[in-house]
Each structure stands twice: as C-alpha cells, then as structure tokens.
Design an enzyme around this catalytic site. Structure first.
Site, PDB file in Angstrom:
ATOM      1  N   HIS A  97      47.377  44.368  38.485  1.00  0.00           N
ATOM      2  CA  HIS A  97      46.379  43.181  38.612  1.00  0.00           C
ATOM      3  C   HIS A  97      46.936  42.022  37.919  1.00  0.00           C
ATOM      4  O   HIS A  97      46.792  40.917  38.369  1.00  0.00           O
ATOM      5  CB  HIS A  97      45.044  43.790  37.684  1.00  0.00           C
ATOM      6  CG  HIS A  97      44.229  44.423  38.659  1.00  0.00           C
ATOM      7  ND1 HIS A  97      44.267  45.793  39.262  1.00  0.00           N
ATOM      8  CD2 HIS A  97      42.957  43.983  38.924  1.00  0.00           C
ATOM      9  CE1 HIS A  97      43.201  45.966  39.821  1.00  0.00           C
ATOM     10  NE2 HIS A  97      42.463  44.884  39.708  1.00  0.00           N
TER      11      HIS A  97
ATOM     12  N   LYS B 141      35.873  54.079  36.687  1.00  0.00           N
ATOM     13  CA  LYS B 141      34.856  54.658  35.712  1.00  0.00           C
ATOM     14  C   LYS B 141      35.085  53.724  34.457  1.00  0.00           C
ATOM     15  O   LYS B 141      35.760  53.200  34.123  1.00  0.00           O
ATOM     16  CB  LYS B 141      35.561  56.136  35.667  1.00  0.00           C
ATOM     17  CG  LYS B 141      36.698  56.259  34.888  1.00  0.00           C
ATOM     18  CD  LYS B 141      36.727  56.890  33.572  1.00  0.00           C
ATOM     19  CE  LYS B 141      38.200  57.110  33.161  1.00  0.00           C
ATOM     20  NZ  LYS B 141      38.376  57.394  31.774  1.00  0.00           N
TER      21      LYS B 141
END
Lengths: 280, 187
Positions: free
Chosen positions: B38, B103
C-alpha cells in the site's frame, strides 16, 4: 553431567515450529467445540464452524492453520545437570527456527530493524526465554505468536489503591478495545505484579499454560473465571460479529512487586492458540 | 441467510446492493496487498506514476500468504488486520477501488471515503488460512516481489466467502452485532 547434541536441540526446535503451526492442541479444540455448542449467534456459530473446519484441513494437508505463523517464542527449561555439546543452546534454537520456517513452508514474518524493516528471510531471531531448573532434562515450549493479537496487547502501571477492581477493568477494556482485530475468540494472558519489564513476560507465559486449566491459587482461579464471564458478556463474539464467545480462556500469572506498584499486562492471543512441547 | 454470488469487477450498483451483515461469495480477480505494498502504491500515485494494476472496480484483499507447497496454488491465506491500511485506503478508493477484504476496525476517514466513493468493507474469518486457500485458483505477484509475503498479488478466486462489515450507507456489522449480544448495563 548429561550432554545433548546441538543438532538434537536444533532438530527439536525445527519440529516444534512445524507441529505448532499445523496441529492445534486438543485442549484448545475442546474449548472451540464447546463454544460452538453454546454460541447463540448464528453468524458466530458459522465462524466457529469455519475455524474447526480450517483446523481439520490444516491437519489433513499439513499446512499452517493461519498465514501468520508468527514470531517464534521458545520457552526453555534447562536442567542444571545438562549441557549442550557443539554450540550454544540459543544458537541451536535459532537454527531450528530457521529450518522449521523454511522447510515447513511457514511465513517469514521477522524484520531485522523496527524502523528500517528488512525481512530477515528465515523468521529468525526467535525470542528465547531460558530458565534453569533442577534435573538433567531440557523442556522446550514453542509459541508461534501472530502479530494481530499481539498488536492489541497492552500494559499499564496501576497504583495499589486500584486493586483487583482496577486490574479487572483494565483487562476487560483491553479485550473490548481489541474487538475484531485480535481474531476473537481470544485467549487472554494476564500478568499482574513484578516490574515494568517482567509483567509483560508473565502475561506471555500465561499463554503457554494448558487451555482451561485454572490458576493453582483459588483466589486467582476465581478471578480468571470471573474475568472470562465478564469478557463474554461484552457481546463482541467470534470475529467481532456479535455473540457470547469473545474469549476462550483467561489465565493470570502473578509475581511479587514493590510496595508502591501494581503493574498489569494483557497479552492477547487469537483463537489459533498454538503451542507445542518437547522434552530432550 | 443466502449468500450473494458476485463476480468482479464491481460497479457502483453492486456496492449499493450490499448491506452490513450480507454474506457474499466472490469470484474473479482480486488483488492482494498489505501495508508495505500500500505504501508503495500511494507513493507511486504521489509521484504521478501509473499503478502496476488498474484498481477500478476491483477489490483488495489484505493478505500475506505462507509460501505455497509444491502443487499448491497458494499457501495459507487468511486476512490480516485492516486497521494498518487505514492511512492508505482513502487514496486507493479515490482511484476507483470498490471494496476491501480483511478483518478488524476501519477508521472514520476510511468509512467516509467509502461513502463518498461508493465502496464496501468486508471481513473474512481470521485464522482460517487453510480453508480460504481452497478458494484460490490462481496466484501471481504483480509488483514489489522484493517484499516477499508483502508483495502486490493478483489472485483468481472462486466463491471466496466474506461478510459485509461496513456498507456504503453507514451500516456497521461490528456495532450492530455487539449491541445485539452485549449484556452490559447501559452506562
């Protein structure tokens, strides 16, 4: 004085890395199965069933339960009448970890420097705790510790006036704040007492205890049960989707401390509470 | 509850049809990236470069798999904690990313960017890496191979199970689920 070959120690550590990451203990599986029976949330039951199915697949295919095969924590109980021949015990453990994580197709999750973050490529170094004990045996316990639950762990320095209530509130708040991030249902390791540096170790050591086994001191055994009930009333549930299974187990370890201090540490472990043991 | 079978890429309409708590089975191409990938994607955009993968309509799965054993498509491949990607996610949503799978909690800026750009956040069962690996039919590294398990991956999946945690309308499964089962006395 008994001697153990360096290579035998390395081989045992190698084996433990693979076994711990593939085979979840019967003690933990038992708690997961009874949680599945009790859990009132349909979604929670579904998650618990997926977790149990995942463990069956891991065993059938000899693959890791979770992709985060963790930092390798190795607790060594070294008999005072035994020595390692051919090298240092610590080096033998690290060599076993390197081989286990490479040969077992486990993920390499260690970086050599916290800010420059270069992967060491073989999951070394392990975190090795060596304790001298009577006898001529070497007992090794391997705890692969994933980063998700570790990141949600906390410690604090309470005052003696905060007492049991203060400890209780801090433990519950830590699990609640962690919510879905720590992969609930979690195992909660609680360290109470000692010092700033030792309290974290106590909480970590609680995680290698057998699941469901209470503290030998009835005072702390009762506190463990009380905390487990309070945590499971939070409503977080399996994977945080809501439910009554937020924790599988709470384990407390304590240690003497200074008259002005009350250190508390909460080390969270995900439901893949992996532990493997060997004796040499 | 019947899961919704959805193939990627997704449109705004696909996203608008999803609500917190919906079960989905995802098929098609999904990308895999964690913090390190990222960071590089966002840095590439800051330098005005084209990304190594076109994210428009696509989903990113936050995963760092174990190495595949011989004969396996992928090793264990469960989700990692999404919170660590929060810093970077709004930038990728502005590029047309339609969803994230991981999650754990998302930040307010991420939730706001999801509403603005029409995207959903889904979770899949953490620690179910061996089970989820079975949904992968193909896995390859697209970029940043030097990052090892943190590289940018392109996956093909079939019936990958996920659940909508945050929809594009403010729905939040974590908040709803906890509220439904909490026994705490209201403070």
């Amino acid at each position: 004085m008994r001697t153990i070959a360096y290579q035998d120690v390395a081989e045992a550590a190698r084996r433990l890395c693979i076994d711990a990451n593939v085979y979840l203990g019967e003690d933990v599986l038992g708690l997961l199965r009874s949680a599945r029976e009790r859990e009132p949330s349909a979604l929670g039951q579904r998650v618990l069933e997926e977790i149990l199915e995942n463990n069956r697949i891991a065993v059938a295919e000899t693959v890791p339960i979770c992709q985060d095969t963790g930092t390798a924590f190795v607790f060594v109980e070294l008999g005072e009448e035994v020595r390692v021949d051919g090298g240092l015990l610590r080096d033998a453990v690290d060599e076993g970890v390197r081989r286990g994580y490479t040969e077992g197709y486990l993920r390499k999750s260690m970086v050599s420097d916290p800010l420059r973050r270069r992967n060491t490529g073989d999951n070394s170094p392990a975190v090795v705790h060596i304790e001298l004990v009577p006898g001529d045996r070497v007992r090794m316990t391997l705890l692969p510790k994933g980063g998700g639950a570790e990141n949600m762990s906390r410690m604090t320095m309470l005052t003696p006036a905060d007492g049991e209530g203060g400890v209780r509130a801090f433990v519950i708040e830590t699990v609640e704040r962690a919510g879905p991030n720590a992969c609930p249902p979690v195992v909660v390791g609680v360290g109470i007492g000692g010092t700033f540096d030792t309290v974290g170790f106590l909480a970590k050591r609680a995680l290698i205890r057998k699941a469901g086994e209470r503290h030998p001191d009835p005072f702390y055994a009762r506190m463990e049960e009380d905390l487990l009930a309070a945590i499971n009333a939070l409503g977080v549930g399996p994977m945080g989707y809501g439910g009554e299974t937020t924790a599988l187990d709470v384990r407390i370890e304590v240690c003497p401390c200074h008259i002005v201090s009350l250190p508390v540490a909460v080390n969270l472990q995900c439901h893949a509470a992996r532990v493997a043991r060997a004796e040499l | 509850m019947n899961p919704k079978r959805l193939t990627t890429p997704w449109s705004d309409a696909t996203v608008e049809g999803l609500r917190a708590g919906d079960l989905v089975l995802i098929s098609g191409v999904i990308y895999g990236a964690r913090d390190a990938a990222h960071k590089r994607l966002v840095e590439a955009l800051e330098r005005g470069e084209t990304l190594p993968a076109d994210l428009r309509g696509h989903l990113v799965y936050y995963v760092g798999p174990t190495p595949a054993k011989p004969g396996q498509v992928i090793g264990s491949a469960g989700p990692t904690t999404s919170t660590r990607m929060d810093t970077y996610t709004p930038t990728l949503l502005a590029q047309g990313l339609k969803g994230m799978i991981g999650k754990g909690y998302r930040s307010q800026p991420v939730l706001e960017a999801m509403r603005r750009h029409r995207a959903v956040y889904m979770a899949t069962t953490g620690g179910a890496g061996a089970l989820l690996a079975r949904c992968f039919t193909r896995a390859e590294v697209v970029a940043y191979e030097d990052l090892g398990p943190e590289a940018l991956f392109r996956f093909e999946v079939a019936d990958f199970p996920a659940i909508v945690v945050n929809d594009a309308f403010g729905g939040d499964l974590y908040a709803q689920g906890k509220k439904a089962f909490s026994k705490a006395t209201p403070g």
